[in-house]
Design a protein around this motif. Structure first.
Motif, PDB file in Angstrom:
ATOM      1  N   UNK A  47       0.825  -1.213   0.000  1.00 34.56           N
ATOM      2  CA  UNK A  47       0.000   0.000   0.000  1.00 34.56           C
ATOM      3  C   UNK A  47       0.857   1.259   0.000  1.00 34.56           C
ATOM      4  N   UNK A  48       1.330   1.662  -1.181  1.00 35.61           N
ATOM      5  CA  UNK A  48       1.931   2.980  -1.334  1.00 35.61           C
ATOM      6  C   UNK A  48       1.230   3.684  -2.491  1.00 35.61           C
ATOM      7  N   UNK A  49       1.492   4.972  -2.635  1.00 31.96           N
ATOM      8  CA  UNK A  49       0.939   5.751  -3.743  1.00 31.96           C
ATOM      9  C   UNK A  49       2.029   6.648  -4.308  1.00 31.96           C
ATOM     10  N   UNK A  50       1.963   6.907  -5.592  1.00 33.95           N
ATOM     11  CA  UNK A  50       2.932   7.766  -6.263  1.00 33.95           C
ATOM     12  C   UNK A  50       2.309   9.119  -6.600  1.00 33.95           C
ATOM     13  N   UNK A  51       3.202  10.070  -6.880  1.00 33.17           N
ATOM     14  CA  UNK A  51       2.851  11.439  -7.271  1.00 33.17           C
ATOM     15  C   UNK A  51       2.386  12.241  -6.059  1.00 33.17           C
ATOM     16  N   UNK A  52       1.730  13.374  -6.262  1.00 38.83           N
ATOM     17  CA  UNK A  52       1.514  14.325  -5.177  1.00 38.83           C
ATOM     18  C   UNK A  52       0.142  14.186  -4.533  1.00 38.83           C
ATOM     19  N   UNK A  53       0.160  14.143  -3.201  1.00 40.61           N
ATOM     20  CA  UNK A  53      -1.075  14.238  -2.423  1.00 40.61           C
ATOM     21  C   UNK A  53      -1.717  15.593  -2.751  1.00 40.61           C
ATOM     22  N   UNK A  54      -3.035  15.641  -2.998  1.00 37.20           N
ATOM     23  CA  UNK A  54      -3.639  16.867  -3.525  1.00 37.20           C
ATOM     24  C   UNK A  54      -3.600  18.076  -2.598  1.00 37.20           C
ATOM     25  N   UNK A  59       7.092  14.899   2.300  1.00 36.95           N
ATOM     26  CA  UNK A  59       8.560  14.768   2.197  1.00 36.95           C
ATOM     27  C   UNK A  59       9.021  13.692   1.229  1.00 36.95           C
ATOM     28  N   UNK A  60       8.235  12.633   1.042  1.00 37.75           N
ATOM     29  CA  UNK A  60       8.656  11.517   0.192  1.00 37.75           C
ATOM     30  C   UNK A  60       7.811  11.402  -1.077  1.00 37.75           C
ATOM     31  N   UNK A  61       7.200  12.491  -1.536  1.00 40.87           N
ATOM     32  CA  UNK A  61       6.315  12.344  -2.695  1.00 40.87           C
ATOM     33  C   UNK A  61       7.051  12.300  -4.028  1.00 40.87           C
ATOM     34  N   UNK A  62       8.361  12.474  -4.031  1.00 41.63           N
ATOM     35  CA  UNK A  62       9.160  12.211  -5.221  1.00 41.63           C
ATOM     36  C   UNK A  62       9.497  10.720  -5.251  1.00 41.63           C
ATOM     37  N   UNK A  63       9.266  10.077  -6.379  1.00 37.01           N
ATOM     38  CA  UNK A  63       9.418   8.617  -6.436  1.00 37.01           C
ATOM     39  C   UNK A  63      10.838   8.183  -6.108  1.00 37.01           C
ATOM     40  N   UNK A  64      11.850   8.888  -6.618  1.00 31.59           N
ATOM     41  CA  UNK A  64      13.234   8.549  -6.295  1.00 31.59           C
ATOM     42  C   UNK A  64      13.440   8.502  -4.781  1.00 31.59           C
ATOM     43  N   UNK A  81      -0.284   2.508  -6.044  1.00 35.98           N
ATOM     44  CA  UNK A  81      -1.400   3.186  -6.675  1.00 35.98           C
ATOM     45  C   UNK A  81      -0.991   4.604  -7.020  1.00 35.98           C
ATOM     46  N   UNK A  82      -1.960   5.431  -7.370  1.00 40.32           N
ATOM     47  CA  UNK A  82      -1.678   6.804  -7.770  1.00 40.32           C
ATOM     48  C   UNK A  82      -2.602   7.765  -7.046  1.00 40.32           C
ATOM     49  N   UNK A  83      -2.018   8.808  -6.442  1.00 38.66           N
ATOM     50  CA  UNK A  83      -2.842   9.852  -5.845  1.00 38.66           C
ATOM     51  C   UNK A  83      -3.688  10.557  -6.899  1.00 38.66           C
ATOM     52  N   UNK A  84      -3.208  10.572  -8.141  1.00 34.93           N
ATOM     53  CA  UNK A  84      -3.972  11.212  -9.203  1.00 34.93           C
ATOM     54  C   UNK A  84      -5.302  10.507  -9.440  1.00 34.93           C
ATOM     55  N   UNK A  85      -5.374   9.230  -9.095  1.00 36.44           N
ATOM     56  CA  UNK A  85      -6.603   8.476  -9.274  1.00 36.44           C
ATOM     57  C   UNK A  85      -7.728   8.888  -8.345  1.00 36.44           C
ATOM     58  N   UNK A 258       3.461   7.758   0.663  1.00 30.67           N
ATOM     59  CA  UNK A 258       4.201   8.680   1.538  1.00 30.67           C
ATOM     60  C   UNK A 258       3.312   9.537   2.421  1.00 30.67           C
ATOM     61  N   UNK A 259       1.972   9.334   2.391  1.00 28.04           N
ATOM     62  CA  UNK A 259       1.113  10.130   3.274  1.00 28.04           C
ATOM     63  C   UNK A 259       1.458   9.860   4.731  1.00 28.04           C
ATOM     64  N   UNK A 260       1.656   8.586   5.070  1.00 28.75           N
ATOM     65  CA  UNK A 260       2.093   8.215   6.421  1.00 28.75           C
ATOM     66  C   UNK A 260       3.569   7.826   6.394  1.00 28.75           C
ATOM     67  N   UNK A 261       4.208   7.949   7.537  1.00 30.06           N
ATOM     68  CA  UNK A 261       5.632   7.654   7.677  1.00 30.06           C
ATOM     69  C   UNK A 261       5.844   6.148   7.607  1.00 30.06           C
TER      70      UNK A 261
END
Length: 601
Positions: A47-54, A59-64, A81-85, A258-261
């Motif tokens: 359960x992770x998500x990529x890209x930017x929380x709206x 701090x960790x929203x860059x995939x690298x 998953x994707x936050x864009x979704x 990256x929403x949660x640590x």
């Protein structure tokens, strides 16, 4: 076209050397933390998500950077998953971007977003499975505006089942109390799920980010192929408790990063010392591997989960210790916990049995965190509970109140729960427990019979007396999206009014207001208010903002153990992108300084 088998085999985790090669200034710090986990311990994050929380940058929203963090902690695979979704309506391009991004990082398994309320959602589904070779999809009913009783969802689930793929259902993404006021989404109502699942033979579904009630867990446990993740399972023994209520193999590790640590989720799994090493490995990786197995090859049996009992041999002791600094470093922090909450609302009908049991329940986590001292909030018989018999017992038998302090004299200290609705009784309690000892201060609750908004005039004589006694004041505060749920609750803004009235008295703003972005701003200009860190999910970026806006010397650590977990609360600080000196201030020095001259450092 690649086969699902080839695609997932491609997704093996990068080696540590590759990760270090990607390191930036932040990444170098992350890579060094790899020393904290055993090299043969590998995890799968479902359960992770990529890209930017709206709603804010994380701090960790860059995939690298996210991949470097996961690599340093020992992860070999993550399902993304994707936050864009969540809010985008052009789902086809959302899933295309997710697929393209995951191809850059072989450890990532893309999980597409589907919104069955959109026209021609079947086309999006076919693209996920046949164009992007995704093993599953992720659903967000609360953001996409449908319930589990929607007939469109039933059609979707049947089609996924026919494709022999899986579904991830996000029960929530954020605590409803802290959501943006213009975009509020209630938690998904999971009660219709048993009936829904019965209509879809072969359905394979994982529920993400849930905090389900025990009665619902029991119902869902009767349905084959309903799984849970660990991302928001709370209390120091919450994960083992969930495992015990479910058939074996039905709990898989997830961080909601990256929403949660991510460190918080890791520590939460092992902090109670209840699960043995083999069971930990099942939750952290084996169950997820088995979950994917029918999609990739043929179905096989899940790993058996074992719960330690008192007869378990010592050789089963937990070996996994990822997510926290080494024990020597934790000891150097000299952690003083300002918000220890065993049996917070009721200590037991005899005045102490539930309290003692909860303290004992928290001891493994306390030991793991190397805590030096913890402050709890005893009831002293002035109407802070609704149990009249208990209140009389506590008032006339002070030895009951002192029992935990005498049992753990080096570990515990106390601050009495005060009742601003009962000013005479509270003044008497201050003289009995602060003036004559051994309590160090007071706690004003935010709910129950003792709750009263802290701007009320009843607080004036109490604050004056507490100040005369050099007592510490902890005020419960919350900013709740949609307004107060308790008429006697207090917000950080209301605490600021009280602090301005008494500029020479120090106040602790418990929970930083819960919705910490507003809470920090509300108290920023009041130097006599310090914020406390516990009581809400380990949302990334909290400590960094607090240090930036208030300074590290105005932040005090609280664990909220055992109802919250060590991972949730301690990792907010230890995993924050701040200096070690700032962590020392937050974890112990500030609270000790606040207690002075009533305590020996």
């Amino acid at each position: 076209m690649s086969t699902p088998d080839c695609e997932v085999n491609r997704r093996k985790f990068l080696t540590t050397a590759t990760t270090v090669g990607l390191a930036t200034s932040l990444g170098l710090k992350i890579a060094r933390s790899a020393e904290n986990h055993s090299s043969d311990t590998k995890f799968i994050d479902t359960n992770i998500s990529l890209f930017q929380w709206p709603f804010r940058r994380l701090p960790l929203d860059d995939t690298h950077t996210l991949i470097q963090k996961l690599s340093s902690l020992g992860f070999e695979q993550a399902w993304a998953g994707s936050y864009e979704g969540i809010l985008h309506r052009d789902i086809s391009t959302v899933n295309q971007r997710l697929s393209d991004e995951c191809k850059r990082f072989p450890q990532l398994v893309p999980i597409g977003s589907i919104n069955p309320t959109l026209p021609d959602w079947k086309h999006d589904l076919q693209q996920c499975f046949h164009k992007h070779q995704m093993p599953g999809i992720r659903l967000h009913p609360n953001y996409h505006g449908y319930t589990l009783e929607d007939p469109r969802l039933l059609k979707l689930l049947k089609q996924v089942s026919q494709e022999r793929r899986f579904v991830q259902l996000a029960a929530t993404l954020e605590d409803t109390r802290t959501q943006h006021q213009s975009v509020r989404a209630a938690d998904v109502d999971l009660k219709p799920l048993p009936e829904l699942a019965a209509k879809v033979p072969g359905l394979k579904l994982q529920i993400l980010n849930a905090k389900p009630r025990p009665d619902l867990i029991d119902k869902l446990s009767q349905i084959p192929n309903i799984f849970f993740d660990t991302a928001r399972v709370e209390s120091t023994d919450g994960v083992p408790s969930l495992i015990q209520r479910l058939p074996e193999g039905r709990v898989m590790f997830g961080t909601h990063a990256p929403f949660l640590i991510p460190e918080a989720a890791l520590v939460r799994v092992y902090e109670s010392s209840i699960l043995d090493a083999a069971s930990l490995q099942s939750v952290l990786s084996d169950n997820a591997t088995q979950f994917l197995a029918p999609i990739l090859t043929t179905k096989s049996s899940p790993s058996r989960i074992r719960i330690k009992n008192h007869d378990s041999p010592q050789k089963t002791a937990v070996k996994i210790s990822a997510g926290l600094p080494p024990s020597q470093q934790l000891e150097k922090y000299r952690i003083w916990d300002s918000y220890f909450t065993p049996s917070h609302s009721h200590p037991g009908r005899d005045g102490s049995s539930s309290l003692i049991a909860d303290i004992e329940r928290a001891l493994p986590a306390i030991k793991t965190g190397r805590f030096e001292k913890l402050c709890f909030f005893p009831h002293v018989g002035i109407g802070t509970t609704r149990d009249a018999e208990l209140e009389q017992k506590l008032k006339t038998n002070p030895e009951i109140v002192l029992k935990p302090l005498k049992r753990w004299p080096k570990l515990l200290m106390g601050m009495i729960q005060l009742n601003a609705n009962n000013v005479p009784g509270s003044l008497d309690a201050l003289n009995r427990w602060l003036q004559d000892g051994p309590m160090r201060g007071v706690y004003f609750p935010g709910g129950g019979p003792a709750a009263l908004t802290c701007t009320h005039r009843n607080f004036n004589p109490l604050i004056e007396r507490i100040s005369e006694l050099n007592g510490v004041i902890m005020q419960h505060t919350w900013f709740i999206t949609g307004g107060k749920r308790s008429p006697g609750g207090s917000t950080p803004s209301e605490l600021a009014v009280l602090a301005q009235r008494f500029p020479h008295q120090k106040f602790i703003c418990a929970h930083s207001g819960g919705e910490w972005e507003r809470g920090i701003r509300a108290v920023r200009d009041f130097e006599n208010i310090l914020v406390e860190t516990s009581g809400f999910d380990p949302t990334a970026g909290f400590i960094e903002m607090a240090v930036r806006e208030l300074g590290a010397d105005r932040i005090i650590f609280g664990s909220h153990l055992p109802s919250r977990s060590l991972g949730t609360e301690l990792c907010k600080v230890t995993a924050a992108q701040i200096s070690d000196a700032e962590k020392r201030l937050i974890l112990g020095t500030n609270f000790r300084n606040l207690l002075s001259p009533r305590v020996d450092n």
